[in-house]
Design an enzyme around this catalytic site. Structure first.
Site, PDB file in Angstrom:
ATOM      1  CE1 TYR A 132      -2.109   1.445  -8.816  1.00 50.23           C
ATOM      2  CE2 TYR A 132      -1.016   3.150  -7.530  1.00 50.23           C
ATOM      3  CZ  TYR A 132      -0.994   1.918  -8.161  1.00 50.23           C
ATOM      4  OH  TYR A 132       0.141   1.154  -8.116  1.00 50.23           O
ATOM      5  CG  HIS A 190       2.094   2.091  -3.416  1.00 50.05           C
ATOM      6  ND1 HIS A 190       0.768   2.053  -3.778  1.00 50.05           N
ATOM      7  CD2 HIS A 190       2.793   1.904  -4.560  1.00 50.05           C
ATOM      8  CE1 HIS A 190       0.662   1.844  -5.078  1.00 50.05           C
ATOM      9  NE2 HIS A 190       1.884   1.755  -5.586  1.00 50.05           N
ATOM     10  CG  HIS A 240       6.489   1.735  -6.967  1.00 52.07           C
ATOM     11  ND1 HIS A 240       6.216   0.404  -7.145  1.00 52.07           N
ATOM     12  CD2 HIS A 240       5.310   2.380  -7.148  1.00 52.07           C
ATOM     13  CE1 HIS A 240       4.926   0.251  -7.424  1.00 52.07           C
ATOM     14  NE2 HIS A 240       4.359   1.435  -7.437  1.00 52.07           N
ATOM     15  CE1 TYR A 296       3.216   5.119  -9.957  1.00 56.53           C
ATOM     16  CE2 TYR A 296       1.077   4.038  -9.959  1.00 56.53           C
ATOM     17  CZ  TYR A 296       2.310   4.263  -9.378  1.00 56.53           C
ATOM     18  OH  TYR A 296       2.627   3.637  -8.203  1.00 56.53           O
ATOM     19  NE  ARG A 346      -1.070  -2.051  -4.753  1.00 59.88           N
ATOM     20  CZ  ARG A 346       0.178  -1.949  -4.353  1.00 59.88           C
ATOM     21  NH1 ARG A 346       1.103  -1.488  -5.175  1.00 59.88           N
ATOM     22  NH2 ARG A 346       0.556  -2.306  -3.136  1.00 59.88           N
TER      23      ARG A 346
HETATM   24 FE    FE Z   1       2.229   1.753  -7.686  1.00 62.16          FE
END
Ligand code: FE
Length: 236
Positions: free
Chosen positions: A146, A159, A161, A107, A156
């Protein structure tokens, strides 16, 4: 299964909600009302001029910083779906906001301290209003998995959000869209925190195949209420 292979425990066995709360940004519940009553700000009409300035050209394309600019690294995808009410009727002019990691699971945010590089071409944030049929569509690249530092570094699954705001909904609804066929889906504490199996399956998008632009399509519908309601998570 070979003798060395350990069976993966069912998520409900290892999801420890108390420990999950320790992770910054993943509180599972919190007190939402003030200790004493506060004077209420009167409400006024929104007026007709709100949405035009809120949605800009290219906001439905996460894979480029500028319209027509270089594309982000990763598998090109598009995501389409509809926002529906509990009777299956389309919800028009719902504000759908999306954000995601890059193809390496990074991110572009100061809280992401993982060593993966950022992608200078990935905008990673998008915003759309649903059309009269409740539909939305955006282009992107498939995000990477990640590690989640602070909680056993669990990986994770990929995905995206989602945040949804629309008339009659007093607080934005947030959820996450997952990709079908990802082994990490089966052991992710957040996805598997949705205990109802049918409801959990609603969070996994349906693959639609590839379009002429070489983008793999995914369908992700959002149902605001009722039996087929999309599982939403608490805001934070
Ligand atoms: Fe996330």
């Amino acid at each position: 299964m070979s003798s060395e292979t350990k069976p993966i425990p069912h998520p409900s066995v290892f999801v420890d909600k108390k420990r999950l709360e320790l992770i910054k940004g993943y509180r599972v519940h919190e007190k939402r009302t003030p200790a004493k009553p506060l004077p209420v700000t009167p409400s006024q009409t929104l007026g007709p001029f709100f949405s035009l300035g809120l949605i800009r050209e290219g906001d439905d394309d996460l894979a480029a910083r500028a319209v027509g600019g270089p594309r982000a690294e990763g598998l090109p995808i598009y995501v389409t779906g509809r926002v529906l009410d509990e009777d299956g009727k389309p919800v028009r002019k719902a504000l759908v906001e999306v954000w995601q990691a890059n193809c390496r699971g990074k991110y572009e945010h100061p809280d992401d301290v993982t060593p993966q590089p950022t992608d200078p071409n990935l905008k990673a944030f998008g915003r759309m209003l649903t059309k009269d049929d409740g539909s939305f569509r955006f282009r992107s690249i498939k995000p990477g998995a990640y590690p989640n530092p602070g909680y056993d570094n669990w990986m994770r699954p990929p995905h995206i959000h989602f945040s949804i705001l629309c008339a009659g909904v007093m607080q934005r609804l947030i959820t996450q869209m997952y990709f079908p066929g990802e082994p990490l889906n089966d052991i992710d504490p957040i996805l598997n925190g949705v205990e109802d199996l049918e409801a959990r399956a609603l969070l996994v998008a349906k693959e639609l195949g590839r379009n002429e632009q070489g983008e793999t399509g995914y369908e992700f519908n959002i149902v605001l209420r009722g039996k087929a309601e999309t599982p939403f998570m608490l805001d934070h």
